[in-house]
Design a protein around this motif. Structure first.
Motif, PDB file in Angstrom:
ATOM      1  N   GLU A 125       4.304   9.621   7.011  1.00 49.81           N
ATOM      2  CA  GLU A 125       4.159  11.048   7.279  1.00 49.81           C
ATOM      3  C   GLU A 125       3.114  11.647   6.342  1.00 49.81           C
ATOM      4  O   GLU A 125       2.340  12.517   6.732  1.00 49.81           O
ATOM      5  CB  GLU A 125       5.502  11.759   7.102  1.00 49.81           C
ATOM      6  N   VAL A 126       3.110  11.180   5.089  1.00 46.21           N
ATOM      7  CA  VAL A 126       2.121  11.638   4.107  1.00 46.21           C
ATOM      8  C   VAL A 126       1.218  10.446   3.800  1.00 46.21           C
ATOM      9  O   VAL A 126       1.572   9.561   3.037  1.00 46.21           O
ATOM     10  CB  VAL A 126       2.808  12.135   2.811  1.00 46.21           C
ATOM     11  N   LYS A 127       0.033  10.423   4.431  1.00 46.41           N
ATOM     12  CA  LYS A 127      -0.854   9.264   4.316  1.00 46.41           C
ATOM     13  C   LYS A 127      -1.281   9.006   2.873  1.00 46.41           C
ATOM     14  O   LYS A 127      -1.544   7.868   2.492  1.00 46.41           O
ATOM     15  CB  LYS A 127      -2.104   9.452   5.180  1.00 46.41           C
ATOM     16  N   GLU A 128      -1.345  10.077   2.059  1.00 39.89           N
ATOM     17  CA  GLU A 128      -1.832   9.931   0.685  1.00 39.89           C
ATOM     18  C   GLU A 128      -0.884   9.108  -0.188  1.00 39.89           C
ATOM     19  O   GLU A 128      -1.234   8.724  -1.292  1.00 39.89           O
ATOM     20  CB  GLU A 128      -2.034  11.305   0.037  1.00 39.89           C
ATOM     21  N   ARG A 129       0.336   8.851   0.318  1.00 39.73           N
ATOM     22  CA  ARG A 129       1.281   8.090  -0.501  1.00 39.73           C
ATOM     23  C   ARG A 129       0.799   6.669  -0.763  1.00 39.73           C
ATOM     24  O   ARG A 129       1.182   6.052  -1.739  1.00 39.73           O
ATOM     25  CB  ARG A 129       2.640   8.028   0.197  1.00 39.73           C
ATOM     26  N   LEU A 130      -0.009   6.154   0.135  1.00 37.24           N
ATOM     27  CA  LEU A 130      -0.479   4.784  -0.010  1.00 37.24           C
ATOM     28  C   LEU A 130      -1.967   4.796  -0.295  1.00 37.24           C
ATOM     29  O   LEU A 130      -2.734   5.442   0.415  1.00 37.24           O
ATOM     30  CB  LEU A 130      -0.206   3.987   1.274  1.00 37.24           C
ATOM     31  N   GLN A 131      -2.373   4.101  -1.350  1.00 34.49           N
ATOM     32  CA  GLN A 131      -3.792   3.900  -1.636  1.00 34.49           C
ATOM     33  C   GLN A 131      -4.141   2.523  -1.075  1.00 34.49           C
ATOM     34  O   GLN A 131      -3.942   1.511  -1.720  1.00 34.49           O
ATOM     35  CB  GLN A 131      -4.045   3.954  -3.155  1.00 34.49           C
ATOM     36  N   GLN A 190      -3.114 -11.026   9.092  1.00 36.12           N
ATOM     37  CA  GLN A 190      -1.741 -10.507   9.132  1.00 36.12           C
ATOM     38  C   GLN A 190      -1.527  -9.439   8.068  1.00 36.12           C
ATOM     39  O   GLN A 190      -0.845  -8.438   8.299  1.00 36.12           O
ATOM     40  CB  GLN A 190      -0.747 -11.650   8.917  1.00 36.12           C
ATOM     41  N   ILE A 191      -2.104  -9.648   6.884  1.00 40.12           N
ATOM     42  CA  ILE A 191      -1.983  -8.688   5.786  1.00 40.12           C
ATOM     43  C   ILE A 191      -2.568  -7.336   6.206  1.00 40.12           C
ATOM     44  O   ILE A 191      -1.951  -6.280   6.037  1.00 40.12           O
ATOM     45  CB  ILE A 191      -2.700  -9.220   4.524  1.00 40.12           C
ATOM     46  N   LEU A 192      -3.765  -7.367   6.772  1.00 38.69           N
ATOM     47  CA  LEU A 192      -4.437  -6.130   7.179  1.00 38.69           C
ATOM     48  C   LEU A 192      -3.690  -5.446   8.322  1.00 38.69           C
ATOM     49  O   LEU A 192      -3.577  -4.215   8.353  1.00 38.69           O
ATOM     50  CB  LEU A 192      -5.883  -6.435   7.589  1.00 38.69           C
ATOM     51  N   THR A 193      -3.181  -6.224   9.261  1.00 41.26           N
ATOM     52  CA  THR A 193      -2.427  -5.650  10.379  1.00 41.26           C
ATOM     53  C   THR A 193      -1.189  -4.926   9.891  1.00 41.26           C
ATOM     54  O   THR A 193      -0.880  -3.811  10.332  1.00 41.26           O
ATOM     55  CB  THR A 193      -2.031  -6.761  11.374  1.00 41.26           C
ATOM     56  N   LEU A 194      -0.465  -5.541   8.944  1.00 39.37           N
ATOM     57  CA  LEU A 194       0.746  -4.912   8.426  1.00 39.37           C
ATOM     58  C   LEU A 194       0.409  -3.655   7.630  1.00 39.37           C
ATOM     59  O   LEU A 194       1.124  -2.645   7.714  1.00 39.37           O
ATOM     60  CB  LEU A 194       1.531  -5.904   7.564  1.00 39.37           C
ATOM     61  N   GLN A 195      -0.700  -3.687   6.871  1.00 43.61           N
ATOM     62  CA  GLN A 195      -1.108  -2.484   6.135  1.00 43.61           C
ATOM     63  C   GLN A 195      -1.372  -1.331   7.111  1.00 43.61           C
ATOM     64  O   GLN A 195      -0.949  -0.192   6.872  1.00 43.61           O
ATOM     65  CB  GLN A 195      -2.368  -2.756   5.300  1.00 43.61           C
ATOM     66  N   GLU A 196      -2.049  -1.618   8.218  1.00 43.72           N
ATOM     67  CA  GLU A 196      -2.313  -0.585   9.223  1.00 43.72           C
ATOM     68  C   GLU A 196      -1.021  -0.041   9.823  1.00 43.72           C
ATOM     69  O   GLU A 196      -0.878   1.169  10.036  1.00 43.72           O
ATOM     70  CB  GLU A 196      -3.203  -1.158  10.340  1.00 43.72           C
ATOM     71  N   GLU A 197      -0.080  -0.940  10.091  1.00 45.39           N
ATOM     72  CA  GLU A 197       1.213  -0.542  10.661  1.00 45.39           C
ATOM     73  C   GLU A 197       1.941   0.416   9.712  1.00 45.39           C
ATOM     74  O   GLU A 197       2.515   1.422  10.138  1.00 45.39           O
ATOM     75  CB  GLU A 197       2.057  -1.801  10.899  1.00 45.39           C
ATOM     76  N   VAL A 198       1.885   0.118   8.424  1.00 40.97           N
ATOM     77  CA  VAL A 198       2.552   0.960   7.424  1.00 40.97           C
ATOM     78  C   VAL A 198       1.870   2.321   7.321  1.00 40.97           C
ATOM     79  O   VAL A 198       2.533   3.356   7.282  1.00 40.97           O
ATOM     80  CB  VAL A 198       2.572   0.235   6.056  1.00 40.97           C
ATOM     81  N   ILE A 199       0.532   2.344   7.287  1.00 41.38           N
ATOM     82  CA  ILE A 199      -0.201   3.610   7.195  1.00 41.38           C
ATOM     83  C   ILE A 199       0.099   4.493   8.402  1.00 41.38           C
ATOM     84  O   ILE A 199       0.325   5.699   8.272  1.00 41.38           O
ATOM     85  CB  ILE A 199      -1.716   3.352   7.074  1.00 41.38           C
ATOM     86  N   CYS A 254       0.701  -2.653 -15.567  1.00 38.68           N
ATOM     87  CA  CYS A 254       0.432  -1.246 -15.272  1.00 38.68           C
ATOM     88  C   CYS A 254       0.489  -1.022 -13.770  1.00 38.68           C
ATOM     89  O   CYS A 254       0.290  -1.940 -12.975  1.00 38.68           O
ATOM     90  CB  CYS A 254      -0.945  -0.829 -15.786  1.00 38.68           C
ATOM     91  N   SER A 255       0.761   0.215 -13.384  1.00 39.54           N
ATOM     92  CA  SER A 255       0.822   0.555 -11.966  1.00 39.54           C
ATOM     93  C   SER A 255       0.700   2.065 -11.817  1.00 39.54           C
ATOM     94  O   SER A 255       0.896   2.815 -12.777  1.00 39.54           O
ATOM     95  CB  SER A 255       2.152   0.080 -11.366  1.00 39.54           C
ATOM     96  N   THR A 256       0.367   2.507 -10.605  1.00 42.87           N
ATOM     97  CA  THR A 256       0.330   3.946 -10.330  1.00 42.87           C
ATOM     98  C   THR A 256       1.215   4.269  -9.132  1.00 42.87           C
ATOM     99  O   THR A 256       1.354   3.465  -8.216  1.00 42.87           O
ATOM    100  CB  THR A 256      -1.103   4.437 -10.024  1.00 42.87           C
ATOM    101  N   VAL A 257       1.809   5.466  -9.165  1.00 42.27           N
ATOM    102  CA  VAL A 257       2.631   5.948  -8.054  1.00 42.27           C
ATOM    103  C   VAL A 257       2.385   7.448  -7.900  1.00 42.27           C
ATOM    104  O   VAL A 257       2.314   8.189  -8.890  1.00 42.27           O
ATOM    105  CB  VAL A 257       4.142   5.702  -8.298  1.00 42.27           C
ATOM    106  N   MET A 258       2.323   7.888  -6.656  1.00 44.29           N
ATOM    107  CA  MET A 258       2.173   9.316  -6.367  1.00 44.29           C
ATOM    108  C   MET A 258       3.489  10.050  -6.633  1.00 44.29           C
ATOM    109  O   MET A 258       4.547   9.575  -6.217  1.00 44.29           O
ATOM    110  CB  MET A 258       1.778   9.480  -4.893  1.00 44.29           C
TER     111      MET A 258
END
Length: 228
Positions: free
Chosen positions: A41-47, A28-37, A141-145
């Motif tokens: 519109e800008v794929k690079e927003r998500l690592q 389910q986790i992987l399916t939702l990640q794919e749905e979000v990607i 710590c965290s990173t954001v585009m």
């Protein structure tokens, strides 16, 4: 169901519950990640994370929680205990080497495109931050585009601040956020706002000891407030 850690309802009255996730929920986790990607519109927003990286977290190196409504997982969020600060975020923001073992990462989050606009990312973050064992993990710590406005708002809302702006993940420009769970907020006397797209200007301020503490919008776009 067991492992429920939060129950509430959305602003439209829809009941939700948050559950601690385990390897059994990986499909389910992987399916939702794919749905979000797919919806970005800008794929690079998500690592995105790989299946192995998710397994590493779910096997006890951090924590993942999922939001459910009517039995369907509609969002999830992760905190990662990194292997010796493997992405270098703690070192990027100046955590002393002897304290590197106390770094924890605010990792990836995913919200179903059908359930955007309900502040689920921030709500999950608040729940996860409350669950951090501050005796074990002092530094978050965290990173954001740059330009990823929802995620930037999210980090500032949780009290993290920008301490670096540099290339990560093979050349992708990222803000590096930081929070010390044991230290009270600094008294700062200087403040200035700088356009978010002025990368060199922000890097110069960060090198001079300033920290990004908020973001503001006016008719000319988004600005980051820096203080010291």
């Amino acid at each position: 169901m067991e492992n429920i850690i939060f129950e509430g309802e959305l602003k439209n009255g829809q009941p939700i519950e948050m559950r601690k996730l385990f390897t059994g929920q990986l499909p389910q986790i992987l399916t939702l990640q794919e749905e979000v990607i797919e919806a970005l519109e800008v794929k690079e927003r998500l690592q995105p994370l790989t299946e192995e990286e998710f397994r590493f977290i779910l096997d006890g190196n951090g924590e993942m929680i999922g939001v459910y409504t009517d039995g369907e997982m509609i969002a999830w969020r992760a905190m990662l205990v990194p292997d010796n600060d493997h992405e270098g975020l703690g070192r990027d923001v100046g955590v002393p080497e002897e304290e590197i073992g106390k770094v924890i990462y605010q990792e990836i989050s995913a919200v179903s495109p059908k359930w955007r606009g309900f502040s689920l990312q921030t709500l999950m973050g608040l729940v996860l931050m409350e669950r951090v064992d501050a005796d074990k993990h002092r530094y978050v710590c965290s990173t954001v585009m740059p330009g990823n406005i929802p995620s930037l708002k999210d980090k500032f809302k949780h009290g993290l601040e920008v301490r670096a702006l540099k290339e990560k993940y093979g050349g992708k420009l990222r803000y590096v956020f930081f929070k010390d769970l044991k230290t009270q907020e600094h008294q700062r006397t200087e403040s200035r706002e700088i356009p978010m797209d002025d990368i060199a200007g922000q890097q110069a301020l960060l090198a001079d000891g300033w920290a990004g503490t908020a973001m503001v919008e006016d008719g000319n776009g988004w600005f980051v407030r820096y203080e010291r």
